[in-house]
Design an enzyme around this catalytic site. Structure first.
Site, PDB file in Angstrom:
ATOM      1  N   HIS A  60      48.821  46.253  20.355  1.00 39.09           N
ATOM      2  CA  HIS A  60      49.993  45.372  20.440  1.00 39.09           C
ATOM      3  C   HIS A  60      49.704  43.997  21.033  1.00 39.09           C
ATOM      4  O   HIS A  60      50.580  43.148  21.072  1.00 39.09           O
ATOM      5  CB  HIS A  60      51.126  46.036  21.229  1.00 39.09           C
ATOM      6  CG  HIS A  60      50.914  46.026  22.715  1.00 39.09           C
ATOM      7  ND1 HIS A  60      50.152  46.965  23.369  1.00 39.09           N
ATOM      8  CD2 HIS A  60      51.342  45.183  23.677  1.00 39.09           C
ATOM      9  CE1 HIS A  60      50.132  46.705  24.659  1.00 39.09           C
ATOM     10  NE2 HIS A  60      50.846  45.626  24.886  1.00 39.09           N
TER      11      HIS A  60
HETATM   12  C1  UD1 Z   1      55.070  42.378  26.335  1.00 42.03           C
HETATM   13  C2  UD1 Z   1      54.204  41.820  27.457  1.00 42.03           C
HETATM   14  C3  UD1 Z   1      52.854  42.533  27.463  1.00 42.03           C
HETATM   15  C4  UD1 Z   1      53.032  44.034  27.523  1.00 42.03           C
HETATM   16  C5  UD1 Z   1      53.969  44.500  26.424  1.00 42.03           C
HETATM   17  C6  UD1 Z   1      54.256  45.959  26.623  1.00 42.03           C
HETATM   18  C7  UD1 Z   1      54.569  39.447  27.968  1.00 42.03           C
HETATM   19  C8  UD1 Z   1      54.035  38.077  27.828  1.00 42.03           C
HETATM   20  N1  UD1 Z   1      53.943  40.404  27.259  1.00 42.03           N
HETATM   21  O1  UD1 Z   1      54.428  42.060  25.110  1.00 42.03           O
HETATM   22  O2  UD1 Z   1      52.123  42.127  28.601  1.00 42.03           O
HETATM   23  O3  UD1 Z   1      51.779  44.638  27.343  1.00 42.03           O
HETATM   24  O4  UD1 Z   1      55.210  43.760  26.508  1.00 42.03           O
HETATM   25  O5  UD1 Z   1      54.733  46.562  25.477  1.00 42.03           O
HETATM   26  O6  UD1 Z   1      55.518  39.643  28.683  1.00 42.03           O
HETATM   27  N2  UD1 Z   1      60.308  43.345  19.778  1.00 42.03           N
HETATM   28  C9  UD1 Z   1      61.245  44.121  19.123  1.00 42.03           C
HETATM   29  N3  UD1 Z   1      61.981  44.971  19.875  1.00 42.03           N
HETATM   30  C10 UD1 Z   1      61.883  45.092  21.221  1.00 42.03           C
HETATM   31  C11 UD1 Z   1      60.930  44.280  21.865  1.00 42.03           C
HETATM   32  C12 UD1 Z   1      60.139  43.416  21.133  1.00 42.03           C
HETATM   33  O7  UD1 Z   1      61.389  44.042  17.914  1.00 42.03           O
HETATM   34  O8  UD1 Z   1      62.601  45.908  21.829  1.00 42.03           O
HETATM   35  C13 UD1 Z   1      59.455  42.446  18.956  1.00 42.03           C
HETATM   36  C14 UD1 Z   1      60.042  41.056  18.779  1.00 42.03           C
HETATM   37  O9  UD1 Z   1      59.715  40.621  17.493  1.00 42.03           O
HETATM   38  C15 UD1 Z   1      59.267  40.247  19.796  1.00 42.03           C
HETATM   39  C16 UD1 Z   1      57.911  40.933  19.804  1.00 42.03           C
HETATM   40  O10 UD1 Z   1      58.182  42.304  19.605  1.00 42.03           O
HETATM   41  O11 UD1 Z   1      59.189  38.897  19.459  1.00 42.03           O
HETATM   42  C17 UD1 Z   1      57.118  40.743  21.087  1.00 42.03           C
HETATM   43  O12 UD1 Z   1      57.888  41.149  22.229  1.00 42.03           O
HETATM   44  P1  UD1 Z   1      57.605  40.496  23.670  1.00 42.03           P
HETATM   45  O13 UD1 Z   1      58.396  41.214  24.688  1.00 42.03           O
HETATM   46  O14 UD1 Z   1      57.748  39.030  23.614  1.00 42.03           O
HETATM   47  O15 UD1 Z   1      56.068  40.745  23.893  1.00 42.03           O
HETATM   48  P2  UD1 Z   1      55.222  42.080  23.757  1.00 42.03           P
HETATM   49  O16 UD1 Z   1      54.220  41.872  22.689  1.00 42.03           O
HETATM   50  O17 UD1 Z   1      56.126  43.246  23.679  1.00 42.03           O
HETATM   51  N1  UDP Z   2      53.872  54.146  25.650  1.00 44.10           N
HETATM   52  C1  UDP Z   2      54.854  54.962  25.142  1.00 44.10           C
HETATM   53  N2  UDP Z   2      55.016  54.994  23.784  1.00 44.10           N
HETATM   54  C2  UDP Z   2      54.237  54.288  22.922  1.00 44.10           C
HETATM   55  C3  UDP Z   2      53.219  53.464  23.470  1.00 44.10           C
HETATM   56  C4  UDP Z   2      53.069  53.409  24.834  1.00 44.10           C
HETATM   57  O1  UDP Z   2      55.580  55.635  25.883  1.00 44.10           O
HETATM   58  O2  UDP Z   2      54.441  54.376  21.712  1.00 44.10           O
HETATM   59  C5  UDP Z   2      53.699  54.091  27.112  1.00 44.10           C
HETATM   60  C6  UDP Z   2      52.325  54.497  27.569  1.00 44.10           C
HETATM   61  O3  UDP Z   2      52.260  55.891  27.751  1.00 44.10           O
HETATM   62  C7  UDP Z   2      52.183  53.709  28.869  1.00 44.10           C
HETATM   63  C8  UDP Z   2      52.953  52.444  28.584  1.00 44.10           C
HETATM   64  O4  UDP Z   2      53.839  52.748  27.520  1.00 44.10           O
HETATM   65  O5  UDP Z   2      52.798  54.399  29.943  1.00 44.10           O
HETATM   66  C9  UDP Z   2      52.028  51.341  28.187  1.00 44.10           C
HETATM   67  O6  UDP Z   2      52.768  50.283  27.682  1.00 44.10           O
HETATM   68  P1  UDP Z   2      52.217  49.233  26.629  1.00 44.10           P
HETATM   69  O7  UDP Z   2      51.032  49.769  25.936  1.00 44.10           O
HETATM   70  O8  UDP Z   2      53.374  48.798  25.816  1.00 44.10           O
HETATM   71  O9  UDP Z   2      51.862  47.986  27.569  1.00 44.10           O
HETATM   72  P2  UDP Z   2      50.653  47.623  28.549  1.00 44.10           P
HETATM   73  O10 UDP Z   2      50.360  48.777  29.413  1.00 44.10           O
HETATM   74  O11 UDP Z   2      49.507  47.204  27.695  1.00 44.10           O
HETATM   75  O12 UDP Z   2      51.192  46.442  29.287  1.00 44.10           O
END
Ligand code: UD1
Ligand code: UDP
Length: 384
Positions: free
Chosen positions: A222
Site C-alpha cells: 500500500h
Molecule cells: C496512510 C498513512 C500510511 C499508513 C496507511 C495505513 C499517511 C501519509 N499515510 O496511507 O502511513 O501506512 O495509512 O493503511 O498518513 N481510501 C479509501 N478509503 C478509505 C481510506 C483511503 O478509498 O477508507 C483511498 C483514497 O483513495 C485515498 C487513498 O486510499 O486517497 C489513500 O489514503 P490515505 O489515508 O491518504 O493514505 P494511505 O495510503 O491509506
Molecule cells: N491489517 C488488517 N487488514 C488488512 C491489512 C492490514 O487488519 O487487510 C492490519 C495489520 O494486521 C496491522 C495493521 O493493519 O495490524 C497494519 O496497517 P497497514 O499495513 O495499513 O499500515 P502500516 O502498518 O504500514 O502503517
C-alpha cells in the site's frame, strides 16, 4: 480522590485504530478510575473495512468525536485535521494528547496540541527510515519534536533519539523542552498476543478461500512509492504472479483501497487479466483484524511493504520479504526474520526462494513483553 488524567487520543488510519485498542483496553481494565480517555477519529480512513471493523473486533469504544476529514492531498487533509483537533482542544480541557505512529493524523495532532501548549505523548517514537521521501518519516520526526513523552517500541528507537540530541535524563518532570524518552515496548505486540487465540477461533477467511495452514503466501502492498509509480506497481505484480506459479502456492492479497484504485488505473491490461484469470491469486478486500492475524499465523511466508504486517509476521514466526528499500524495524533484518527487497524482482525472488526453502531462524522477543500499554499509562500518571 484526585481528578482522573484527561487524555485526548487522536486516531485516523487503520493501524492507529488497532494500536489504540491496547491502551483503551489497559485503561478499561487497570486504570479506569485514574484515566479518562476521549477518542477523536480524524476520519482519514472511513470505509467500514478500514475503520469500523476494528472498533467492532477489538472492542474499542465508539469515537467520541469524528472529524470526517476523508481523503485529500497531504496539505489539505492535514490542515482540515489540525483545525478540527484545535477546536476540540479549545472546547474541552485535556491534560495531554496521545498520538500513534506516523500518519497525517499523527502530525495534525502534534501541531494542534503543541501550539496550544497541551503536552503530547507519542507512541512509536524514535523510529526512523532515514528516507525523507516517505511522508511517514517527515510526520514522525515532526511529531517527536513536539512531544513531551516519547514512547519507544525498541532500543534502536531510543538510540535514534539519543543521536538526534534528545535528553536521556528523566530526573526532572517532563516538558516539551525536556521530554522523557521511555522504552515502553510495542503496543502492537500487546494486541497480537491478546487477540491470537480469538483469531484462531473466530477468523473465517483462510477457510473461506480454501487455504491450508502453511500452504499459502500473504501479500500486502500500500505504500505510495509502490502503488503510485506505474513501473513499480507493474513490476511487483509481474514478479508476484511469476512466483505464485513457480512455487505452486496460492497467494492472498487483501488490497488496501489505494492499491485497488491504482491497480485499476495503472496495471497493464495483460497483467490485470493474468491476476483475474489465476484462481490461486486471491485479491480480496481489506481484511478485518482477526482474519488478518489468522492469515499471518498460517501463512508460509509474508511479502509486504507494511510496517505493522512486517512485525506481526515475526510475532507469529513467519518470514517476511519487505517491499521497501529501508525499514524502521531493523531488528527483524539483524535477526534474519526479514529481508529487504524493495521492488527489485531479483531480490524479491531470492528472498522468497530462500525463505520457502529454509524458513526463519529462532529469535528472541524483540518488541517487549506484551505489556507496553500498561507501562505507558503508568508513566503518564507519574507526571500528574
Ligand atoms: C496512510 C498513512 C500510511 C499508513 C496507511 C495505513 C499517511 C501519509 N499515510 O496511507 O502511513 O501506512 O495509512 O493503511 O498518513 N481510501 C479509501 N478509503 C478509505 C481510506 C483511503 O478509498 O477508507 C483511498 C483514497 O483513495 C485515498 C487513498 O486510499 O486517497 C489513500 O489514503 P490515505 O489515508 O491518504 O493514505 P494511505 O495510503 O491509506
Ligand atoms: N491489517 C488488517 N487488514 C488488512 C491489512 C492490514 O487488519 O487487510 C492490519 C495489520 O494486521 C496491522 C495493521 O493493519 O495490524 C497494519 O496497517 P497497514 O499495513 O495499513 O499500515 P502500516 O502498518 O504500514 O502503517
Amino acid at each position: 480522590m484526585a481528578d482522573p488524567l484527561r487524555i485526548l487520543t487522536v486516531i485516523g488510519a487503520r493501524p492507529q485504530i488497532i494500536k489504540a485498542a491496547a491502551i483503551s483496553r489497559a485503561v478499561a481494565t487497570s486504570f479506569r478510575d485514574r484515566i479518562h480517555e476521549t477518542l477523536l477519529h480524524t476520519g482519514q480512513h472511513y470505509d467500514a473495512n478500514m475503520s469500523q471493523v476494528f472498533f467492532d473486533e477489538l472492542g474499542i469504544p465508539r469515537a467520541d468525536i469524528d472529524l470526517g476529514v476523508g481523503s485529500g492531498p497531504h496539505g489539505a487533509q492535514t490542515a482540515r485535521m489540525i483545525e478540527g483537533i484545535e477546536q476540540e482542544l479549545l472546547r474541552s480541557r485535556y491534560d495531554l494528547v496521545l498520538l500513534y505512529g506516523d500518519t497525517n493524523s499523527t502530525l495534525a495532532g502534534a501541531v494542534a496540541a503543541a501550539k496550544l501548549h497541551v503536552p503530547v505523548a507519542h507512541v512509536e517514537a524514535g523510529l526512523r527510515s532515514f528516507d525523507k521521501r516517505m511522508p511517514e518519516e517527515v510526520n514522525r520526526i515532526l511529531c517527536d519534536q513536539c512531544s513531551t513523552w516519547l514512547f519507544c517500541p525498541t532500543a534502536t528507537a531510543v538510540e535514534n533519539l539519543a543521536r538526534e540530541g534528545f535528553p536521556m535524563d528523566v530526573s526532572s518532570p517532563p516538558t516539551a523542552d525536556r521530554p522523557h524518552v521511555v522504552l515502553s515496548g510495542d503496543v502492537m505486540f500487546d494486541n497480537s498476543m491478546h487477540f491470537a487465540a480469538l483469531a484462531a477461533e473466530r477468523a473465517t477467511l483462510v477457510r473461506d478461500l480454501g487455504l491450508v495452514p502453511n500452504g499459502f503466501v500473504l501479500v500486502t502492498v500500500h505504500r505510495d512509492h509502490n502503488t503510485d509509480v506505474p513501473e513499480r506497481l507493474n513490476g511487483l505484480f509481474e514478479v508476484l504472479l511469476a512466483l505464485r506459479k513457480k512455487h505452486g502456492l496460492p497467494f492472498v492479497l487483501p488490497a488496501h483501497p489505494r492499491t485497488r484504485k491504482m491497480m485499476d488505473l495503472l496495471l497493464a491490461p495483460v497483467l490485470r487479466k493474468a491476476v483475474a484469470d489465476d484462481p490461486d491469486f486471491h485479491v480480496v478486500p481489506p481484511a478485518g483484524f482477526l482474519d488478518m492475524i489468522a492469515l499471518e499465523q498460517q501463512a508460509r511466508l509474508v511479502i509486504t511493504d507494511s510496517g505493522g504486517v512486517q512485525k506481526e509476521a515475526y510475532f507469529f514466526g513467519r518470514p517476511v520479504v519487505v517491499l521497501r528499500p529501508t525499514t524502521e524495524w531493523v531488528e527483524l533484518l539483524a535477526h534474519g526474520q526479514a529481508v529487504l527487497a524493495d521492488a527489485d524482482p531479483q531480490r524479491i525472488i531470492a528472498g522468497v526462494d530462500r525463505f520457502l526453502r529454509e524458513g526463519v531462524p529462532a529469535c528472541p522477543p524483540l518488541y517487549g513483553d506484551g505489556h507496553a500499554a500498561e507501562r505507558i499509562c503508568t508513566e503518564l500518571l507519574k507526571a500528574y
